[in-house]
Design a protein around this motif. Sequence first.
Motif, mmCIF file in Angstrom:
data_model
loop_
_atom_site.group_PDB
_atom_site.id
_atom_site.type_symbol
_atom_site.label_atom_id
_atom_site.label_comp_id
_atom_site.label_asym_id
_atom_site.label_seq_id
_atom_site.Cartn_x
_atom_site.Cartn_y
_atom_site.Cartn_z
ATOM 1 N N ILE A 281 -12.089 0.794 6.568
ATOM 2 C CA ILE A 281 -10.660 0.711 6.907
ATOM 3 C C ILE A 281 -9.881 0.251 5.682
ATOM 4 C CG2 ILE A 281 -8.989 -0.415 8.434
ATOM 5 C CD1 ILE A 281 -11.352 -0.862 10.408
ATOM 6 N N SER A 282 -8.704 0.844 5.463
ATOM 7 C CA SER A 282 -7.879 0.460 4.306
ATOM 8 C C SER A 282 -7.437 -0.992 4.428
ATOM 9 C CB SER A 282 -6.659 1.376 4.201
ATOM 10 O OG SER A 282 -5.838 1.267 5.348
ATOM 11 N N ASN A 283 -7.394 -1.701 3.276
ATOM 12 C CA ASN A 283 -6.992 -3.107 3.296
ATOM 13 C C ASN A 283 -5.645 -3.341 2.612
ATOM 14 O OD1 ASN A 283 -7.560 -2.900 0.576
ATOM 15 N ND2 ASN A 283 -9.211 -4.426 0.560
ATOM 16 N N GLY A 284 -4.952 -2.273 2.238
ATOM 17 C CA GLY A 284 -3.634 -2.403 1.628
ATOM 18 C C GLY A 284 -3.641 -2.392 0.112
ATOM 19 N N MET A 285 -4.812 -2.518 -0.493
ATOM 20 C CA MET A 285 -4.923 -2.440 -1.945
ATOM 21 C C MET A 285 -5.020 -0.974 -2.376
ATOM 22 S SD MET A 285 -4.838 -5.639 -2.903
ATOM 23 C CE MET A 285 -5.476 -5.678 -4.580
ATOM 24 N N ASP A 286 -4.933 -0.745 -3.678
ATOM 25 C CA ASP A 286 -5.063 0.626 -4.188
ATOM 26 C C ASP A 286 -6.417 1.208 -3.792
ATOM 27 O OD1 ASP A 286 -2.645 0.255 -5.431
ATOM 28 O OD2 ASP A 286 -3.455 0.179 -7.472
ATOM 29 N N ILE A 287 -6.404 2.439 -3.320
ATOM 30 C CA ILE A 287 -7.641 3.180 -3.073
ATOM 31 C C ILE A 287 -7.877 4.072 -4.281
ATOM 32 C CG2 ILE A 287 -8.728 4.973 -1.638
ATOM 33 C CD1 ILE A 287 -6.974 3.870 0.683
ATOM 34 N N TYR A 288 -9.061 3.984 -4.852
ATOM 35 C CA TYR A 288 -9.362 4.842 -5.993
ATOM 36 C C TYR A 288 -10.777 5.382 -5.872
ATOM 37 C CZ TYR A 288 -11.525 0.587 -7.967
ATOM 38 O OH TYR A 288 -12.296 -0.545 -8.173
ATOM 39 N N PHE A 289 -10.921 6.662 -6.216
ATOM 40 C CA PHE A 289 -12.229 7.293 -6.154
ATOM 41 C C PHE A 289 -12.340 8.322 -7.259
ATOM 42 C CE2 PHE A 289 -9.535 9.723 -3.168
ATOM 43 C CZ PHE A 289 -9.740 11.032 -3.582
ATOM 44 N N ARG A 290 -13.566 8.763 -7.489
ATOM 45 C CA ARG A 290 -13.828 9.731 -8.550
ATOM 46 C C ARG A 290 -14.741 10.820 -8.014
ATOM 47 N NH1 ARG A 290 -16.812 8.840 -14.295
ATOM 48 N NH2 ARG A 290 -18.235 7.690 -12.941
ATOM 49 N N VAL A 291 -14.442 12.067 -8.383
ATOM 50 C CA VAL A 291 -15.232 13.220 -7.956
ATOM 51 C C VAL A 291 -15.804 13.895 -9.197
ATOM 52 C CG1 VAL A 291 -15.258 15.332 -6.578
ATOM 53 C CG2 VAL A 291 -13.574 13.542 -6.072
ATOM 54 N N ALA A 292 -17.107 14.166 -9.168
ATOM 55 C CA ALA A 292 -17.763 14.857 -10.281
ATOM 56 C C ALA A 292 -17.862 16.343 -9.974
ATOM 57 C CB ALA A 292 -19.163 14.281 -10.497
#
Length: 353
Positions: A281-292
Amino acid sequence: MFSLGNFLTLSTFGESHGIAYGGIITNFPAGLKVDFDEVQKQLDRRKPGQSSIVTQRKESDTVKFLSGIFEGKTTGTPIGFIIENENQKSKDYGHLENTFRPSHADFTYDQKFGFRDYRGGGRSSARETVNWVVAGSLAKQLLPENVEINAYVSSVGEIFCEKPYQDLDFSKTDSNEVRCPDSETAEKMISKIKEIRKEGNTIGGTITCVIKNLPAGIGEPVFGKLQAELAKAMMNINAAKGFEYGSGFCGAKMTGKEHNDLFNKDFSTKTNLSGGIQGGISNGMDIYFRVAFKPVATILRPQESFDKDGNPVILEGKGRHDPCVLPRAVPIVENLAAFVLADLFLINQLRKI
């Protein structure tokens, strides 16, 4: 399995060298004034022929809405749309009718269905993603206006953008052909792609995506975790080979003391190794991810293969192909992320009714 989403859903159709691509979006709320210019802008960012480092296939990629929108607003009924194919060159694929290309879906499609459309890969073509961009650009209009979704090319081969995303100006992402907001790194990436293209070869890399201002509480605690839904969407992109969010694989090297994100008094966190998601669940901070992404499988160089009867053949790619999928995949990543968020956002609203 030609649909995406749980409540908000997209079902698609089309082949790379068929008449058109298209889709149907269901459970889209009524009354939204559609920004058609934004939808077309996102399609233009994805379309072929836009620079010297992508495929030179010429397509306007103009979307036509067939249903679900009246006088510029959504009606609540299924939204149907098509994007016509305008520049097919099916003759470029005639030599593949009875031959399997290395690292393509030719063999697996033949095994699954016993029949395949060999023109450009048919249903397995990355041109399918044009449907996802339409759906995602509509879905983003359902999200709170302050939610920002920015993706960028963070590596090409061994060339990495070393700056943390917090130091990047995302308004500069589209200022260069490769869509890396760090101009110095972008120049190196572009030179590398051009070098690879001259060799008749291809190259892979990574795309990083950052989501800001998503409210806390989006995502499900068991199945339907936010990171799982994002991963599922991203791993459906042609050539995607890996997904990580937050600390990703680097987190496996750390201790709990090092990795835990301690709270501030307002329940923001001092660090964000969780990548904005805790317990799914989102906590309000930035969501960041990386896709190869792997190198594009079609290369303009001779390769050994076999025909359907097991006879050895020499194959060499023909036609117009991307030497690197990354620049055109940036809007695909952004708009798929928007669709996932909108789907979970609507589910959250339904739960509160």
